[in-house]
Write an enzyme that holds these catalytic residues in place. Structure first.
Site, mmCIF file in Angstrom:
data_model
loop_
_atom_site.group_PDB
_atom_site.id
_atom_site.type_symbol
_atom_site.label_atom_id
_atom_site.label_comp_id
_atom_site.label_asym_id
_atom_site.label_seq_id
_atom_site.Cartn_x
_atom_site.Cartn_y
_atom_site.Cartn_z
ATOM 1 N N GLY A 223 0.830 -1.217 0.000
ATOM 2 C CA GLY A 223 0.000 0.000 0.000
ATOM 3 C C GLY A 223 0.853 1.251 0.000
ATOM 4 N N GLY B 133 -0.610 4.509 -1.402
ATOM 5 C CA GLY B 133 -1.892 4.937 -0.829
ATOM 6 C C GLY B 133 -1.804 6.155 0.073
ATOM 7 C CB ALA C 27 1.942 5.018 2.312
ATOM 8 N NE ARG D 72 -4.140 -2.648 -7.325
ATOM 9 C CZ ARG D 72 -5.425 -2.357 -7.238
ATOM 10 N NH1 ARG D 72 -6.322 -3.182 -7.722
ATOM 11 N NH2 ARG D 72 -5.820 -1.239 -6.669
ATOM 12 C CE LYS E 4 -10.166 2.334 12.304
ATOM 13 N NZ LYS E 4 -10.692 3.702 12.459
ATOM 14 C CG ASP F 174 -6.433 1.911 18.612
ATOM 15 O OD1 ASP F 174 -6.272 3.139 18.713
ATOM 16 O OD2 ASP F 174 -7.544 1.369 18.730
ATOM 17 C CG HIS F 175 -4.299 6.746 15.042
ATOM 18 N ND1 HIS F 175 -5.493 6.348 14.525
ATOM 19 C CD2 HIS F 175 -4.449 8.056 15.340
ATOM 20 C CE1 HIS F 175 -6.336 7.368 14.513
ATOM 21 N NE2 HIS F 175 -5.725 8.436 15.014
ATOM 22 C CD GLU G 177 -12.968 12.453 13.952
ATOM 23 O OE1 GLU G 177 -12.105 12.718 13.107
ATOM 24 O OE2 GLU G 177 -13.674 11.438 13.918
ATOM 25 C CG HIS H 200 -9.484 4.925 17.626
ATOM 26 N ND1 HIS H 200 -8.349 4.204 17.354
ATOM 27 C CD2 HIS H 200 -9.901 5.420 16.434
ATOM 28 C CE1 HIS H 200 -8.094 4.265 16.050
ATOM 29 N NE2 HIS H 200 -9.021 4.982 15.470
HETATM 30 N N1 LIG Z 1 -5.869 6.845 5.336
HETATM 31 C C1 LIG Z 1 -5.991 6.929 6.650
HETATM 32 O O1 LIG Z 1 -5.951 8.003 7.247
HETATM 33 C C2 LIG Z 1 -6.162 5.704 7.471
HETATM 34 C C3 LIG Z 1 -6.157 4.448 6.892
HETATM 35 N N2 LIG Z 1 -6.256 3.332 7.686
HETATM 36 C C4 LIG Z 1 -6.197 2.000 7.092
HETATM 37 O O2 LIG Z 1 -5.005 1.881 6.339
HETATM 38 C C5 LIG Z 1 -5.209 1.030 5.228
HETATM 39 C C6 LIG Z 1 -4.839 1.780 3.947
HETATM 40 O O3 LIG Z 1 -5.665 2.908 3.830
HETATM 41 P P1 LIG Z 1 -5.412 4.046 2.737
HETATM 42 O O4 LIG Z 1 -3.978 4.270 2.498
HETATM 43 O O5 LIG Z 1 -6.253 5.176 3.162
HETATM 44 O O6 LIG Z 1 -6.073 3.405 1.428
HETATM 45 P P2 LIG Z 1 -5.856 3.836 -0.093
HETATM 46 O O7 LIG Z 1 -7.077 3.392 -0.811
HETATM 47 O O8 LIG Z 1 -5.416 5.230 -0.234
HETATM 48 O O9 LIG Z 1 -4.637 2.920 -0.542
HETATM 49 C C7 LIG Z 1 -4.768 1.545 -0.704
HETATM 50 C C8 LIG Z 1 -3.435 0.956 -1.081
HETATM 51 O O10 LIG Z 1 -3.640 -0.429 -1.286
HETATM 52 C C9 LIG Z 1 -3.046 -0.783 -2.546
HETATM 53 N N3 LIG Z 1 -3.818 -1.861 -3.136
HETATM 54 C C10 LIG Z 1 -5.150 -1.902 -3.327
HETATM 55 N N4 LIG Z 1 -5.477 -3.049 -3.939
HETATM 56 C C11 LIG Z 1 -4.337 -3.750 -4.109
HETATM 57 C C12 LIG Z 1 -4.028 -5.015 -4.679
HETATM 58 N N5 LIG Z 1 -4.980 -5.807 -5.185
HETATM 59 N N6 LIG Z 1 -2.758 -5.413 -4.694
HETATM 60 C C13 LIG Z 1 -1.782 -4.623 -4.195
HETATM 61 N N7 LIG Z 1 -2.001 -3.422 -3.632
HETATM 62 C C14 LIG Z 1 -3.267 -2.987 -3.599
HETATM 63 C C15 LIG Z 1 -3.116 0.472 -3.376
HETATM 64 O O11 LIG Z 1 -2.097 0.447 -4.328
HETATM 65 P P3 LIG Z 1 -2.352 0.422 -5.915
HETATM 66 O O12 LIG Z 1 -3.569 1.207 -6.161
HETATM 67 O O13 LIG Z 1 -1.104 1.006 -6.496
HETATM 68 O O14 LIG Z 1 -2.504 -1.007 -6.207
HETATM 69 C C16 LIG Z 1 -2.843 1.546 -2.339
HETATM 70 O O15 LIG Z 1 -1.471 1.713 -2.165
HETATM 71 C C17 LIG Z 1 -6.674 0.603 5.305
HETATM 72 O O16 LIG Z 1 -6.743 -0.598 6.023
HETATM 73 C C18 LIG Z 1 -7.324 1.717 6.114
HETATM 74 O O17 LIG Z 1 -8.483 1.265 6.767
HETATM 75 C C19 LIG Z 1 -6.309 3.428 9.042
HETATM 76 C C20 LIG Z 1 -6.333 4.637 9.674
HETATM 77 C C21 LIG Z 1 -6.298 5.877 8.936
HETATM 78 O O1 LIG Z 2 -9.168 6.040 12.949
HETATM 79 C C1 LIG Z 2 -9.765 7.071 12.749
HETATM 80 O O2 LIG Z 2 -9.387 8.174 13.424
HETATM 81 C C2 LIG Z 2 -9.691 9.462 12.930
HETATM 82 C C3 LIG Z 2 -9.507 10.428 14.093
HETATM 83 O O3 LIG Z 2 -8.183 10.394 14.516
HETATM 84 P P1 LIG Z 2 -7.534 11.608 15.290
HETATM 85 O O4 LIG Z 2 -6.150 11.153 15.571
HETATM 86 O O5 LIG Z 2 -7.613 12.794 14.375
HETATM 87 O O6 LIG Z 2 -8.355 11.833 16.510
HETATM 88 C C4 LIG Z 2 -11.098 9.548 12.386
HETATM 89 O O7 LIG Z 2 -11.283 10.783 11.722
HETATM 90 C C5 LIG Z 2 -11.319 8.442 11.385
HETATM 91 O O8 LIG Z 2 -12.683 8.459 10.966
HETATM 92 C C6 LIG Z 2 -11.004 7.095 11.983
HETATM 93 O O9 LIG Z 2 -11.010 6.111 10.957
#
Ligand SMILES: NC(=O)C1=CN([C@@H]2O[C@H](COP(=O)(O)OP(=O)(O)OC[C@H]3O[C@@H](n4cnc5c(N)ncnc54)[C@H](OP(=O)(O)O)[C@@H]3O)[C@@H](O)[C@H]2O)C=CC1
Ligand SMILES: O=C1O[C@H](COP(=O)(O)O)[C@@H](O)[C@H](O)[C@H]1O
Length: 504
Positions: free
Chosen positions: A10, A13, A16, A44, A149, A178-179, A217, A241
């Protein structure tokens, strides 16, 4: 610290870019990265190493809390490589193994591998089993799996997921993020209690009237309609959380602050949490959804009008709960927990309300006296405040609440992901969720999920920009949610610490 390879699924994404790269960079600047390390990003998308490195640089420019040092940045970025991987293609794991081994050789890294799964939870199981079958998991050093999560969407799915993961990784190799456990003030809770006899002595049902935990929030559903409308506040925030904050607040001090002891004490809390029977759910759990309102002087739309949300959605954006911990220390003390989106202020806070000070001395009740409060601000302000009663010299015979405040400048503190990634690289699991805690949390929440499905709990509403529905205030009976209308003073940006005794 051991030389390490970070294998990041990921890597293209959102998480990251916003959290993981800035955290790695800040650790690097703080000399908290291993002397020798390699980061292999996966996705991908058909990215080259150079393009990937540029994406990482861009993310640091946008999201790092520190200024970028161009010289150091190049050395940091040179550790990054990219490999295309589709989670379902076994041959991609073979290519990955070759790259990991090649970099281990070049950088003289023994095979210590940290697999970070920053991808949707539907991929956790496939990735874990491919790590095993491809040989990536056959290391001479250690291997660890970091997962984000959500961990399941109910008790059964969480148990199934854990069962699958445990075929490839041992429990002590799985680091469930769990951040909230990475937030500095949450990590400080144990220290506050054991290093302050004043707090320690009062930390029981003898002196405490109730405990209030809030994560409010101001943001709404943002661009996450697809995820959030199926998840709601109960799964998105409460099961993980909020219950983690409860465990961290209510756990009894471990004799030694080892991961095993801390997690055992947290588990004890969950085991003592009084289960909710269906008949009691409606009087102890409030669920609600925001309607149109005003935030910071601007109109905001209601949840049902948000892009991607159906006009018929019955999803909760707010949850409040009254809980009881039936152990020796907390028996009889209600814990009130609430979390919601589009509320009046962004604030994660624990408030301990102490029992009426005058009652125990049989003095006539003094109406200007306020309860003593211990206020622990977690986010965005970080600090503690103690509210006391003092004689009001300007009004004869009256009391006035005063607050002793100690705030830190949150901008100088490490971000949650920095703390957690650092701990994972050192193999310290104290601030990661153990499976026992996760399972007990789902067990406690499961009857609530069922009650929602059966329509036993009405969906209340609250105006965006408010402090939640009236029912959540009524939940406290004669008490009230403290500090709803009066945010505690923010840290002075120029001072690392600001201690003062202030009039409220
Ligand atoms: N964003 C946030 O603030 C938070 C996210 N999370 C958790 O973190 C995780 C990632 O979230 P987030 O970064 O937002 O998601 P995104 O949708 O932004 O990114 C998903 C990532 O997964 C990769 N991916 C998807 N399908 C495939 C596949 N079939 N094979 C390989 N790689 C794949 C994508 O890469 P590509 O498209 O290049 O394949 C991309 O890098 C989730 O579990 C989310 O619940 C938790 C807390 C906060
Ligand atoms: O995990 C999550 O947390 C955020 C809130 O995090 P915070 O560090 O800003 O308090 C929340 O917005 C999001 O919906 C949830 O997935």
């Amino acid at each position: 610290m051991d030389a390490t390879t970070v294998v990041l699924f990921g890597a293209t994404g959102d998480l990251a870019k916003r959290k993981i790269y800035p955290a790695l960079y800040n650790l690097y600047l703080d000399h908290k990265m291993p002397e020798s390390f390699s980061v292999i990003g996966l996705g991908r998308r058909d990215w080259s190493d150079a393009f990937f490195q540029q994406q990482v640089k861009d993310s640091l420019t946008t999201f790092s809390r520190r200024a970028i040092d161009p010289a150091g940045l190049n050395a940091f970025i040179s550790a990054f490589r990219y490999s295309v991987l589709d989670v379902d293609r076994p041959e991609d794991y073979k290519t990955l193994l070759q790259l990991v081994e090649q970099r281990e050789k070049e950088l003289n890294i023994p095979s210590n591998r940290m697999f970070y799964l920053s991808v949707g939870p539907e991929y956790f199981d496939t990735i874990a089993s491919n790590i095993k079958s491809s040989g990536l998991g056959s290391t001479q050093g250690w291997k660890r799996l970091i997962i984000e999560k959500p961990f399941g969407r109910d008790l059964k799915s969480a148990q199934e997921l854990n069962e699958k993961l445990s075929k490839s990784f041992e429990e002590d190799e799985i680091f469930r993020i769990d951040h909230y456990l990475g937030k500095p003030m949450v990590q400080n809770l144990e220290v506050l209690e054991y290093s302050n006899p004043v707090i320690h002595a009062l930390w029981s049902n003898r002196y405490i009237a109730n405990v209030q935990i809030t994560a409010a929030e101001t943001v709404g559903v943002e661009e996450r309609a697809g995820y959030y409308d199926k998840t709601g506040a109960i799964r998105d925030m409460f099961q993980n959380h909020m219950l983690q904050l409860l465990m961290m607040t209510a756990m009894q001090l471990p004799k030694q602050s080892t991961p095993e002891e801390v997690r055992r004490k947290k588990k004890n809390v969950m085991e003592s949490l009084r289960p909710l029977i269906k008949e009691d759910i409606a009087s102890n759990i409030i669920r609600a959804q925001y309607t149109a309102g005003e935030l910071a002087g601007k109109p905001v739309q209601g949840y049902k009008d948000e892009p991607g949300i159906k006009a018929t959605s019955q999803n909760d954006t707010f949850i409040a709960a009254k809980l009881w911990i039936d152990d020796y220390f907390w028996k009889g003390i209600p814990f009130y927990i609430r979390t919601g989106k589009r509320m009046k202020e962004k604030s994660t806070r624990i408030v301990i309300e102490f029992k009426e000070p005058l009652e125990q001395y049989n003095e006539p009740h003094h109406e200007s006296a306020q309860p003593n409060l211990l206020i622990i601000d977690i986010n965005p302000n970080e600090g503690i405040a103690l509210q006391l009663n003092s004689k009001d010299s300007l009004n004869q015979g009256q009391f006035i609440p005063v607050r002793a405040n100690a705030f830190t400048n949150a901008k100088e503190m490490p971000e949650a992901y920095e703390n957690l990634i650092f701990d994972a690289m050192r193999g310290d699991a104290t601030f990661f969720a153990h499976w026992d805690e996760v399972e007990l949390s789902w067990k406690w929440v499961q009857p609530i999920l069922e009650a929602f499905e059966e329509g036993i709990i009405p969906l209340q509403s609250y105006a965006a920009g408010s402090n939640g529905p009236q029912a959540a205030h009524d939940l406290l009976g004669n008490h009230k949610w403290w500090l709803d209308t009066e945010p505690t003073p923010a840290a002075t940006p120029t001072q690392a610490e600001d201690r003062e005794l202030s009039r409220v």
